[in-house]
Design a protein around this motif. Structure first.
Motif, PDB file in Angstrom:
ATOM      1  N   GLU A  91       6.759  -5.308  10.893  1.00 37.73           N
ATOM      2  CA  GLU A  91       8.125  -5.830  10.635  1.00 37.73           C
ATOM      3  C   GLU A  91       8.137  -7.298  10.432  1.00 37.73           C
ATOM      4  O   GLU A  91       9.302  -7.627   9.835  1.00 37.73           O
ATOM      5  CB  GLU A  91       8.838  -6.180  12.208  1.00 37.73           C
ATOM      6  N   LYS A  92       6.482  -7.505   9.873  1.00 38.51           N
ATOM      7  CA  LYS A  92       6.068  -9.097   9.784  1.00 38.51           C
ATOM      8  C   LYS A  92       5.896  -8.839   7.672  1.00 38.51           C
ATOM      9  O   LYS A  92       6.292  -9.575   7.278  1.00 38.51           O
ATOM     10  CB  LYS A  92       5.525  -9.831   9.920  1.00 38.51           C
ATOM     11  N   LEU A  93       5.353  -7.115   8.245  1.00 34.74           N
ATOM     12  CA  LEU A  93       5.004  -6.832   6.749  1.00 34.74           C
ATOM     13  C   LEU A  93       5.801  -6.200   6.072  1.00 34.74           C
ATOM     14  O   LEU A  93       6.668  -5.253   6.444  1.00 34.74           O
ATOM     15  CB  LEU A  93       3.177  -6.492   7.059  1.00 34.74           C
ATOM     16  N   TYR A 120       0.732 -10.614  -4.716  1.00 36.75           N
ATOM     17  CA  TYR A 120       0.990  -9.871  -3.947  1.00 36.75           C
ATOM     18  C   TYR A 120      -0.005  -9.781  -2.708  1.00 36.75           C
ATOM     19  O   TYR A 120      -1.118  -9.521  -3.068  1.00 36.75           O
ATOM     20  CB  TYR A 120       1.691  -8.510  -2.778  1.00 36.75           C
ATOM     21  N   LYS A 121      -0.989 -10.748  -1.689  1.00 40.14           N
ATOM     22  CA  LYS A 121      -1.433 -10.544  -0.683  1.00 40.14           C
ATOM     23  C   LYS A 121      -2.054  -9.370   0.076  1.00 40.14           C
ATOM     24  O   LYS A 121      -1.707  -9.039   0.351  1.00 40.14           O
ATOM     25  CB  LYS A 121      -2.323 -12.237  -0.290  1.00 40.14           C
ATOM     26  N   THR A 122      -2.576  -8.170  -0.425  1.00 38.38           N
ATOM     27  CA  THR A 122      -2.111  -6.791   0.254  1.00 38.38           C
ATOM     28  C   THR A 122      -3.729  -6.414   0.715  1.00 38.38           C
ATOM     29  O   THR A 122      -4.666  -6.075   0.252  1.00 38.38           O
ATOM     30  CB  THR A 122      -2.046  -6.631  -0.705  1.00 38.38           C
ATOM     31  N   GLY A 123      -3.148  -6.085   1.759  1.00 40.97           N
ATOM     32  CA  GLY A 123      -4.131  -5.129   2.478  1.00 40.97           C
ATOM     33  C   GLY A 123      -4.425  -3.966   2.268  1.00 40.97           C
ATOM     34  O   GLY A 123      -3.041  -3.030   1.848  1.00 40.97           O
ATOM     35  N   LEU A 124      -5.609  -3.497   2.871  1.00 40.06           N
ATOM     36  CA  LEU A 124      -5.719  -2.053   2.548  1.00 40.06           C
ATOM     37  C   LEU A 124      -6.640  -1.074   3.874  1.00 40.06           C
ATOM     38  O   LEU A 124      -8.034  -2.024   4.181  1.00 40.06           O
ATOM     39  CB  LEU A 124      -6.882  -1.809   1.949  1.00 40.06           C
ATOM     40  N   MET A 125      -6.319  -0.295   3.821  1.00 42.19           N
ATOM     41  CA  MET A 125      -6.815   0.700   5.403  1.00 42.19           C
ATOM     42  C   MET A 125      -7.466   2.289   5.405  1.00 42.19           C
ATOM     43  O   MET A 125      -5.421   3.025   4.722  1.00 42.19           O
ATOM     44  CB  MET A 125      -5.628   0.667   6.476  1.00 42.19           C
ATOM     45  N   GLY A 126      -8.283   3.020   5.064  1.00 42.27           N
ATOM     46  CA  GLY A 126      -8.110   4.114   5.251  1.00 42.27           C
ATOM     47  C   GLY A 126      -9.165   4.533   5.108  1.00 42.27           C
ATOM     48  O   GLY A 126     -10.443   4.094   5.312  1.00 42.27           O
ATOM     49  N   THR A 162       0.997 -10.766   2.963  1.00 40.71           N
ATOM     50  CA  THR A 162       2.452  -9.648   3.079  1.00 40.71           C
ATOM     51  C   THR A 162       2.745  -8.920   2.607  1.00 40.71           C
ATOM     52  O   THR A 162       3.492  -7.526   3.468  1.00 40.71           O
ATOM     53  CB  THR A 162       3.502 -10.624   1.491  1.00 40.71           C
ATOM     54  N   HIS A 163       1.338  -7.459   2.286  1.00 41.13           N
ATOM     55  CA  HIS A 163       1.994  -5.979   2.142  1.00 41.13           C
ATOM     56  C   HIS A 163       0.250  -5.229   2.740  1.00 41.13           C
ATOM     57  O   HIS A 163      -0.137  -5.873   3.170  1.00 41.13           O
ATOM     58  CB  HIS A 163       2.115  -5.692   0.863  1.00 41.13           C
ATOM     59  N   VAL A 164       0.487  -4.242   2.833  1.00 36.27           N
ATOM     60  CA  VAL A 164      -0.491  -3.506   3.621  1.00 36.27           C
ATOM     61  C   VAL A 164       0.201  -1.894   3.287  1.00 36.27           C
ATOM     62  O   VAL A 164       0.722  -1.122   3.576  1.00 36.27           O
ATOM     63  CB  VAL A 164      -0.943  -3.361   5.109  1.00 36.27           C
TER      64      VAL A 164
END
Length: 466
Positions: A91-93, A120-126, A162-164
């Motif tokens: 909810e914060k991202l 944007y500082k962006t995370g990546l999951m995969g 800020t994003h994932v």
């Protein structure tokens, strides 16, 4: 699913959350989850002996303890509780979830690149790893367990994300691993045969994917209208939907690809756009369209998108290696009939001479796709070298036997169970103008045999012999 007040009341005192009894320490809440190999209910007593604050079960363990809390669905309860424990990080991202049989990894990499280019500082999951910039938080499953999922979201947020952008697998959706997540956007790439060892049939596989669009909160959906199941999904769900494809809201006008890169022309909301990228392959038209559709919908400028699409590097996806002898080798993760067909069609169109394909099939996975993979390789290749992938607990020769059932022209087939020898043989057979396609493992740096992961990299083997 709404957690009970009894569970919520534990939060101020909880020191940890787990569904693995080996991890339980004093003050932890243990969730007994039924898995494919083990049932957490068999370890309830162990968790209590380790001074768990509470143990959450779906069925009574056969003895009484005031710390035991019974729920209807312990998987959902685990994910919801993990979200609360880690402060509801989604909810914060702005979380973007990408699902589909093929194209998930490339699509997430593209969206990440666009967002980073936008500032944007962006995370990546995969499938490859979970990372934020150059910092790696872990790797393993395409979509991790609920505790790892929500903890990683929190860690990324705490480190400035800020994003994932995340791949969301059908297994994860069926097992509620991302339950309790709020998404900014959800993306559907395609649905073709895979994982039927788990889901049983294509309808069950589709329904697992559909859960992301039916059961979760999200701002908008991006759906491939050229895919049969994508078209069905777009018709069955309600809400804010962007379709992409030859007839989508984001309409692909033309696409050109060669070994120098690709050019995509499209229209969206009354405007025409033209983008170029270093990515290669006809299938990239859809990966690019999904990412661009998300970007345009969220107001990102076309110039920023174009800058992001240059120099995209997705490990193990159509990696090109050039030989001094005038042939090219391509390493790709394609391990389903549809993915192999897409890659080989591109290679067939680009090859000046022969196409030599090296591939196998994973053990302990959907056996019904093996002959289909063989049929595609036979149809689109001049020489087929059938070898091992990750045989796991199966005998490589038996997997190869299943693949060969789909092949008609045995004269073009070489069987070599040793994957390094198979790649070496293919490279030795290559002449000027040929393309050697090495498919199935892509970015993987291991080969799994009888429960042991031995170091192995297609790319490193190619470099050794090319």
């Amino acid at each position: 699913m709404e957690l009970s007040e009894e569970l919520k009341s534990l939060l101020p005192r909880v020191k940890g959350v787990s569904s693995d009894s080996r991890e339980v320490k004093e003050g932890f809440v243990f969730f007994a989850v039924r898995g494919t190999r083990f049932d957490g209910h068999d370890f309830v007593r162990e968790a209590l002996q380790k001074k768990a604050l509470a143990v959450v079960v779906e069925r009574e363990p056969g003895f009484k303890d005031p710390r035991i809390i019974k729920v209807e669905d312990s998987r959902k309860a685990l994910a919801e509780f993990a979200s609360l424990f880690y402060g509801k990080p989604s909810e914060k991202l702005k979380v973007i979830g990408v699902t589909g049989t093929n194209g998930k990894t490339t699509t997430t990499y593209l969206i990440e690149r666009i967002l980073v280019e936008s500032g944007y500082k962006t995370g990546l999951m995969g499938t490859i790893q979970y990372r934020l910039g150059s910092r790696v938080f872990g790797s393993g499953r395409t979509t991790p367990d609920p505790v790892t999922w929500h903890r990683t979201l929190k860690e990324m947020f705490d480190n400035g994300a800020t994003h994932v952008v995340a791949e969301v697998s059908s297994h994860a959706l069926d097992q509620h691993r991302v339950w309790g997540t709020k998404f900014e956007a959800v993306v559907f790439t395609n649905l073709t045969q895979d994982h039927l060892d788990y889901h049983g049939d294509m309808e069950s596989y589709y329904r697992a994917k559909k859960k992301l669009f039916d059961l979760y909160s999200y701002g908008f959906a991006v759906i491939n209208l050229d895919d049969t199941y994508g078209r069905r999904l777009a018709e069955e769900i309600k809400g804010n939907i962007i379709t992409y494809g030859r007839e989508g809201i984001l309409r692909i006008s033309s696409f050109r690809t060669d070994f120098e890169g690709s050019v995509l022309e499209l229209s969206f909301e009354g405007k025409n756009y033209k983008f170029s990228t270093n990515l290669i392959g006809g299938f990239q038209a859809y990966n690019l369209s999904a990412a661009i559709g998300y970007a345009l919908k969220t107001g990102i400028e076309p110039g920023i998108i174009q800058r992001a699409l240059q120099g995209v590097n997705v490990p193990g996806r159509f990696e090109v290696y050039r030989s001094d002898r005038g042939f090219i080798a391509v390493v790709d993760y394609a391990h389903t009939p549809d993915a192999i067909e897409n890659v080989l069609k591109t290679i067939r169109n680009l090859a000046l001479n022969k196409v030599i394909t090296v591939f196998g099939a994973g053990g302990n996975r959907d056996r019904t796709k093996r002959p289909l993979m063989g049929e595609v390789a036979d149809r689109l290749s001049d020489i087929v070298v059938v070898t091992s992938d990750n045989p796991r607990d199966e005998e490589p020769e038996m997997i190869i036997k299943d693949i060969l059932k789909g092949i008609r022209n045995y004269e073009k087939v070489i069987v070599e169970p040793d994957r390094e020898k198979a790649i070496k043989r293919a490279v030795e057979l290559a002449d000027k103008g040929d393309i050697v396609a090495i498919l199935g493992k892509g970015h993987e740096d291991y080969q799994e045999v009888k429960g042991i992961k031995y170091p192995f990299s297609d790319a490193q083997v190619v470099k050794k012999y090319i």
